[in-house]
Design an enzyme around this catalytic site. Structure first.
Site, PDB file in Angstrom:
ATOM      1  N   CYS A   1       0.839  -1.194   0.000  1.00  0.00           N
ATOM      2  CA  CYS A   1       0.000   0.000   0.000  1.00  0.00           C
ATOM      3  C   CYS A   1       0.878   1.250   0.000  1.00  0.00           C
ATOM      4  O   CYS A   1       2.043   1.204   0.376  1.00  0.00           O
ATOM      5  CB  CYS A   1      -0.954  -0.001   1.184  1.00  0.00           C
ATOM      6  SG  CYS A   1      -0.183   0.401   2.745  1.00  0.00           S
TER       7      CYS A   1
ATOM      8  N   CYS B   1      36.627  17.029  -2.764  1.00  0.00           N
ATOM      9  CA  CYS B   1      37.759  17.763  -2.208  1.00  0.00           C
ATOM     10  C   CYS B   1      37.834  17.422  -0.724  1.00  0.00           C
ATOM     11  O   CYS B   1      36.837  17.491  -0.020  1.00  0.00           O
ATOM     12  CB  CYS B   1      37.558  19.263  -2.392  1.00  0.00           C
ATOM     13  SG  CYS B   1      38.753  20.232  -1.472  1.00  0.00           S
TER      14      CYS B   1
ATOM     15  N   CYS C   1      34.301  21.551   2.364  1.00  0.00           N
ATOM     16  CA  CYS C   1      34.336  21.938   0.957  1.00  0.00           C
ATOM     17  C   CYS C   1      33.465  20.971   0.149  1.00  0.00           C
ATOM     18  O   CYS C   1      33.502  19.770   0.374  1.00  0.00           O
ATOM     19  CB  CYS C   1      35.763  21.905   0.422  1.00  0.00           C
ATOM     20  SG  CYS C   1      35.883  22.477  -1.286  1.00  0.00           S
TER      21      CYS C   1
ATOM     22  N   CYS D   1      44.358   9.281  -4.375  1.00  0.00           N
ATOM     23  CA  CYS D   1      44.142   8.722  -3.048  1.00  0.00           C
ATOM     24  C   CYS D   1      43.521   9.700  -2.057  1.00  0.00           C
ATOM     25  O   CYS D   1      43.131   9.310  -0.967  1.00  0.00           O
ATOM     26  CB  CYS D   1      45.443   8.162  -2.479  1.00  0.00           C
ATOM     27  SG  CYS D   1      46.669   9.432  -2.150  1.00  0.00           S
TER      28      CYS D   1
ATOM     29  N   CYS E   1      73.692  20.008  28.045  1.00  0.00           N
ATOM     30  CA  CYS E   1      73.326  20.349  29.420  1.00  0.00           C
ATOM     31  C   CYS E   1      72.032  19.659  29.871  1.00  0.00           C
ATOM     32  O   CYS E   1      71.579  19.849  30.986  1.00  0.00           O
ATOM     33  CB  CYS E   1      73.185  21.864  29.581  1.00  0.00           C
ATOM     34  SG  CYS E   1      71.741  22.526  28.735  1.00  0.00           S
TER      35      CYS E   1
ATOM     36  N   CYS F   1      63.453  25.398  11.631  1.00  0.00           N
ATOM     37  CA  CYS F   1      64.827  25.039  11.302  1.00  0.00           C
ATOM     38  C   CYS F   1      65.368  23.965  12.244  1.00  0.00           C
ATOM     39  O   CYS F   1      65.054  23.940  13.430  1.00  0.00           O
ATOM     40  CB  CYS F   1      65.683  26.288  11.388  1.00  0.00           C
ATOM     41  SG  CYS F   1      67.424  25.954  11.213  1.00  0.00           S
TER      42      CYS F   1
ATOM     43  N   CYS G   1      70.944  25.843  22.080  1.00  0.00           N
ATOM     44  CA  CYS G   1      70.356  25.746  23.408  1.00  0.00           C
ATOM     45  C   CYS G   1      70.373  27.122  24.074  1.00  0.00           C
ATOM     46  O   CYS G   1      71.397  27.805  24.087  1.00  0.00           O
ATOM     47  CB  CYS G   1      71.138  24.732  24.253  1.00  0.00           C
ATOM     48  SG  CYS G   1      70.536  24.656  25.949  1.00  0.00           S
TER      49      CYS G   1
END
Lengths: 498, 194
Positions: free
Chosen positions: A146, A213, A218, A252, A292, A302, A307
């Site tokens: 139905c 994406c 997004c 991927c 130390c 970097c 130290c």
């Protein structure tokens, strides 16, 4: 951390040395001498054949492919959707299988009766609510229910089962005929928009030529014109989303990972997930100063560390004395190679435990460096914002400076992000390099070492206070580094042939 | 949804032939069709023969578009049923459910599952392992569990035992029925009512 002026001198000599060697082609753009501020050209030109489309523009594309298939197959569109989905929207493969055994294929995918409809069974009551109802709706398989039950059935599938609802089969327990847009349109038009969204989603997800994406929130879809459009020469189908600025590999969905290829990256990610506990334990976010022993947190890009307490200079990666890394000693950045002998004291111990330990050491060697560059990449990305402020300051520092004169800062910073990314994945690549390619491996590590070394230099340079900033120097180093990055990628792309 | 009308019809349908089919289902409390109690007689020729197995049935709001939730309350030694919790691994109670199936067909499927276990798709790994590696031991354990946990209550005997504690027959029977023939619960109620 603190930069080292002495090192800059050393570097200049070394650079000249380096140019003299003929096995590396590192040409400066001749125009560069005239215009030292010319930005190096980035390697990722827009690939033809891959497009970013907003989701609503993908729908016509899906429709077009469907109409196409429908005409050739001579079956209703709603049946063609099911078949195309099953064959990942590769029409050629579908056609081949279809014409070999059309009925078998239609039956297997639950659309046989859609093409060869059966009359409705005409039972007096609805098999779901057991009520006697006049108005019923039948599927092409003849099973009828139905309208109320049909509505609730479709609504339940779309709301409760989510994207998989496009694979819902006939309410009859022993029938595999697929419920399609046709039934939803008639019985539950209120849920039709949602159903269509799921259909579009399954189109994008089951289709090898499309990918959402991966940028958060997004809704654009990368669409390749053909499979060959995704075959690029550096093991990655590079894609840039104009909408959210995310870069990804179309094959991927991960961050562009050259020189590593997709399967190796997947293996690596899986390995990192499995080993994450061990690796995390070993790679706590801080390290002790080798002299130390005070704890140091690395918060700049970097790897040349000084130290704050004892002024000891060392390399963050190998924790060795920084002087060993200088040009004078001939040591350079000797921290990218995995040395089996120092990696373990018992190189020829063949017991399982020793082997496992060697394997773990080997993995950690590569993971540590992968991780260090990943972190440095993050810092460099964060730095981009700061760089814009620095550009404004630099421009304001003198009257005759134009915006284009300070853009080198941004270019250098962007180059840094790219180099960190390539360096990061170069360790994944090296980890999976087969041991029999010893020569190639050495060459690769040589390229890697060079790129690493110049990247560190650029990183130091770009972090210098503005007053000490030497524009020509930065521009040159940026270009050099770019060339090294291309060299290593090209070396891999050419199959590591000399 | 069309659930309550259908449920009434379903229960009536089950009631029609529960003597021959070996399965039945009734509401735990009259008028509430969401909580049912199912019963399956152990199939003849199996190590469950002679046992009476009770099943908790919860009807979800979306029924019959979502499957009923079923779980054994009688302990049973079977590869596809947890020996600890009574949870059942059966496809039609999960993704293979269809609104054209019923509580009765689900109970009949369970009965069929008792006849032919599927150790390749186990719910209880320990039981499945025994089923595959030491069939004899499995059979004797399943039989032992049936004899220990799935014995039908002889109603007359139970009423007589409660009466012997000094209660009249009618109230003893009422209390026993209310508590699913659990004698100590019935006696507790009768004592509390004094």
């Amino acid at each position: 951390m603190a930069s080292d002026d002495e090192y800059s001198y050393a570097y200049s000599e070394e650079e000249e040395d380096y140019q003299m060697s003929d096995d590396e082609s590192m040409q400066f753009n001749p125009e560069a001498k005239e215009n030292p501020n010319a930005a190096p050209v980035f390697s990722y030109a827009k690939k033809p054949g891959i497009q970013m489309l907003p989701a609503d523009q993908v729908f016509p594309e899906m429709k077009r492919k469907l109409v196409d298939a429908t005409e050739v197959l001579g079956i209703p569109e709603v049946a063609a959707v099911v078949l195309m989905r099953e064959f990942h929207w590769q029409k050629d493969v579908l056609l081949e299988t279809f014409f070999r055994d059309p009925d078998g294929l239609l039956k297997k995918n639950g659309v046989y009766h859609r093409v060869n409809p059966k009359p409705a069974l005409n039972s007096p009551h609805c098999a779901i609510c057991y009520d006697d109802v006049e108005e019923k709706m039948a599927m092409p398989c003849g099973h009828e229910f139905c309208m109320d039950c049909w509505h609730d059935f479709c609504a339940n599938a779309i709301q409760e089962e989510g994207p998989i609802c496009v694979c819902t089969s006939c309410p009859d327990a022993s029938c595999d005929e697929i419920v399609t847009e046709e039934e939803v349109t008639k019985a539950a038009p209120d849920h039709l928009p949602k159903f269509r969204t799921y259909q579009l989603r399954s189109f994008v997800e089951s289709n090898k030529l499309t990918r959402w994406c991966p940028g958060a929130g997004c809704e654009r879809v990368a669409t390749a014109q053909s499979a060959s459009a995704m075959e690029q020469d550096d093991n990655v189908a590079h894609c840039d989303c104009e909408g959210c600025q995310t870069s990804f590999c179309m094959k991927c969905g991960e961050e562009p990972h050259s020189p590593t290829d997709c399967p190796a990256l997947a293996l690596w990610n899986e390995k990192c997930r499995n080993e994450s506990e061990t690796a995390n334990w070993i790679l706590a976010n801080t390290k002790s100063c080798p002299k130390c022993v005070s704890r140091i947190e690395k918060n700049h890009g970097c790897n040349h560390m000084t130290c704050q307490k004892c002024r000891h200079e060392f390399c963050w990666i190998c924790m060795g004395d920084w002087t060993d890394h200088g040009a004078n000693t001939g040591g350079y950045y000797k921290c990218n190679k995995y040395d089996v002998d120092t990696g373990t004291s018992s190189g020829d111990d063949l017991s399982d435990a020793a082997r496992a330990k060697r394997e773990l050491d080997r993995y950690l060697h590569y993971y540590k460096r992968f991780h260090a560059h990943a972190e440095a990449q993050k810092f460099a990305r964060k730095q981009l914002k700061e760089t814009e402020n620095r550009m404004v300051l630099l421009q304001e520092s003198s009257d005759d400076v134009k915006w284009s004169d300070v853009e080198f800062l941004k270019t250098a910073n962007e180059q840094l992000v790219e180099c960190r990314r390539v360096l990061k994945y170069s360790y994944v690549y090296a980890y999976y390099l087969k041991p029999q390619f010893e020569m190639q491996k050495q060459r690769f590590e040589h390229h890697q070492e060079m790129l690493e070394r110049f990247t560190e230099t650029l990183s130091e340079l770009s972090e210098k206070p503005l007053a000490e900033m030497d524009r020509t120097d930065v521009v040159n180093k940026t270009r050099v580094v770019d060339q090294f990055m291309k060299n290593i990628l090209k070396y891999v792309a050419d199959g590591m042939d000399d | 949804m069309a659930a309550s009308g259908r449920l009434n019809k379903e229960l009536a349908e089950v009631g029609k032939d529960d003597k021959t089919s070996g399965v039945k289902a009734v509401a735990v409390t009259p008028g509430n069709l969401r909580e049912l109690k199912g019963t399956i007689l152990g199939p003849e020729g199996t190590c469950y023969e002679g046992g009476v197995f009770e099943i908790d049935i919860t009807i979800p709001k979306q029924y019959p578009f979502e499957p009923p939730k079923m779980k054994f309350t009688t302990k049973i030694w079977h590869p596809n049923i947890s020996s600890q919790t009574g949870a059942i691994c059966l496809d039609i109670l999960k993704d293979q459910w269809s609104p054209a199936l019923t509580i009765k067909t689900a109970l009949l499927s369970l009965q069929a599952l008792m006849c032919s276990p599927e150790p390749g798709d186990p719910q209880d790994a320990e039981v499945a392992k025994m089923y595959l590696s030491d069939r004899k031991k499995f059979d004797s354990t399943a039989k032992f569990w049936t004899e220990s946990y799935a014995q039908p209550v002889n109603e007359d005997d139970a009423i007589t035992r409660v009466c012997e504690m000094g209660f009249d027959r009618d109230s003893a029977k009422a209390a026993l029925e209310k508590h699913g023939w659990d004698e100590s619960a019935a006696v507790n109620q009768l004592l509390g009512g004094l």
